[in-house]
Design a protein around this motif. Structure first.
Motif, PDB file in Angstrom:
ATOM      1  N   TYR A 170      -6.242   1.552  -3.390  1.00  0.00           N
ATOM      2  CA  TYR A 170      -5.323   1.671  -2.259  1.00  0.00           C
ATOM      3  C   TYR A 170      -3.868   1.375  -2.625  1.00  0.00           C
ATOM      4  N   LYS A 189      -3.064  -6.450  -7.074  1.00  0.00           N
ATOM      5  CA  LYS A 189      -1.711  -6.342  -6.541  1.00  0.00           C
ATOM      6  C   LYS A 189      -0.748  -7.027  -7.502  1.00  0.00           C
ATOM      7  N   ALA A 203       1.630  -1.617  -0.974  1.00  0.00           N
ATOM      8  CA  ALA A 203       1.098  -1.745   0.388  1.00  0.00           C
ATOM      9  C   ALA A 203       0.455  -0.452   0.869  1.00  0.00           C
ATOM     10  N   GLY A 204      -0.270   0.206  -0.031  1.00  0.00           N
ATOM     11  CA  GLY A 204      -0.928   1.454   0.335  1.00  0.00           C
ATOM     12  C   GLY A 204      -2.062   1.237   1.319  1.00  0.00           C
ATOM     13  N   GLN A 205      -2.308   2.237   2.143  1.00  0.00           N
ATOM     14  CA  GLN A 205      -3.360   2.162   3.151  1.00  0.00           C
ATOM     15  C   GLN A 205      -4.441   3.223   2.948  1.00  0.00           C
ATOM     16  N   LYS A 206      -4.174   4.185   2.069  1.00  0.00           N
ATOM     17  CA  LYS A 206      -5.081   5.316   1.900  1.00  0.00           C
ATOM     18  C   LYS A 206      -5.730   5.277   0.528  1.00  0.00           C
ATOM     19  N   GLU A 256     -13.632   7.529   1.734  1.00  0.00           N
ATOM     20  CA  GLU A 256     -14.447   6.323   1.673  1.00  0.00           C
ATOM     21  C   GLU A 256     -15.925   6.632   1.857  1.00  0.00           C
ATOM     22  N   PRO A 309      -2.307  -1.477  -3.797  1.00  0.00           N
ATOM     23  CA  PRO A 309      -1.860  -2.675  -3.072  1.00  0.00           C
ATOM     24  C   PRO A 309      -0.458  -3.140  -3.458  1.00  0.00           C
TER      25      PRO A 309
END
Length: 225
Positions: free
Chosen positions: A146, A186, A151-154, A117, A148
């Protein structure tokens, strides 16, 4: 926190031995940016060095500056970025192991690059790309985001390379970002996402075909060092 005059005396004169100094039109230095152009010119007259100022340069009404380029990259305006850089904006790195969803689940295998980031990250979404690997160029589509739908976080950069079937894990690639296609979204599930990727691929192939000569030029080594 070095005072401007101390910087002139200790760095410019004593350490460097400056005789002719060239600075940008908005250059400032020293504590609280006290050392502006007028200050430098006065110091030069008093201490025996010249000061030349590079005036602002505009390309089609856009100021050619690193600040403007970073702004355009963040907005995904890659055509304007190219006008100021003189080349396409490029990301590069070694291909990393991803979540293994691209090929088995979606039907579009991807080459994944790590992206942080804090890097100069383009606008999140999908881009038409040119992938350079082992001296050859390939078309592709890149998603920066990410994931979505899962439900990605990275944050990740995942590129589907057209007409390509090689194992390149751990190998270096370069990716030119040619055009922004759409923002990150998403989807309801893998099926809807795969259908959208198919549309992205079709549109990207058309963009690449329409700009074939320009794309070939961008692949020359002098633009990819």
């Amino acid at each position: 926190n070095t005072p401007a005059e101390t910087f002139v005396d200790q760095v410019l004169r004593k350490t460097i031995g400056v005789q002719d100094l060239v600075v940008g039109y908005d250059y400032a230095f020293g504590k609280s940016r006290q050392g502006d152009i007028s200050f430098l010119q006065e110091q030069g007259k008093a201490k025996g060095f010249t000061v030349s100022v590079v005036e602002p340069y505009y390309v089609e009404g856009m100021l050619a500056s690193s600040t403007k380029i970073r702004e355009l990259v963040g907005l995904g305006k890659m055509a304007d970025v190219k006008k100021l850089l003189g080349r396409y904006y490029q990301i590069r790195g070694e291909v990393k192991m991803g979540q293994q969803r691209g090929g088995p689940l979606l039907g579009f295998p991807t080459a994944n690059l790590a992206i942080a980031e804090e890097d100069l990250c383009p606008r999140l979404g999908v881009y038409v790309t040119q992938v350079i690997y082992d001296g050859k160029c390939y078309g592709g589509v890149l998603n920066i985001g990410y994931n979505p739908t899962f439900a990605g976080q990275k944050l990740s950069a995942e590129t589907h390379i057209f007409d390509f079937n090689q194992d390149i894990y751990g190998k270096p690639i370069k990716i030119n970002l040619l055009r922004f296609l759409r923002g990150e979204k998403k989807f309801s599930g893998a099926g809807e996402l795969a259908a959208q990727i198919g549309q992205d691929v079709t549109e990207a192939r058309k963009v690449l075909a329409d700009a074939q000569q320009e794309i070939l030029l961008a692949c020359e080594e002098k633009y990819n060092r």
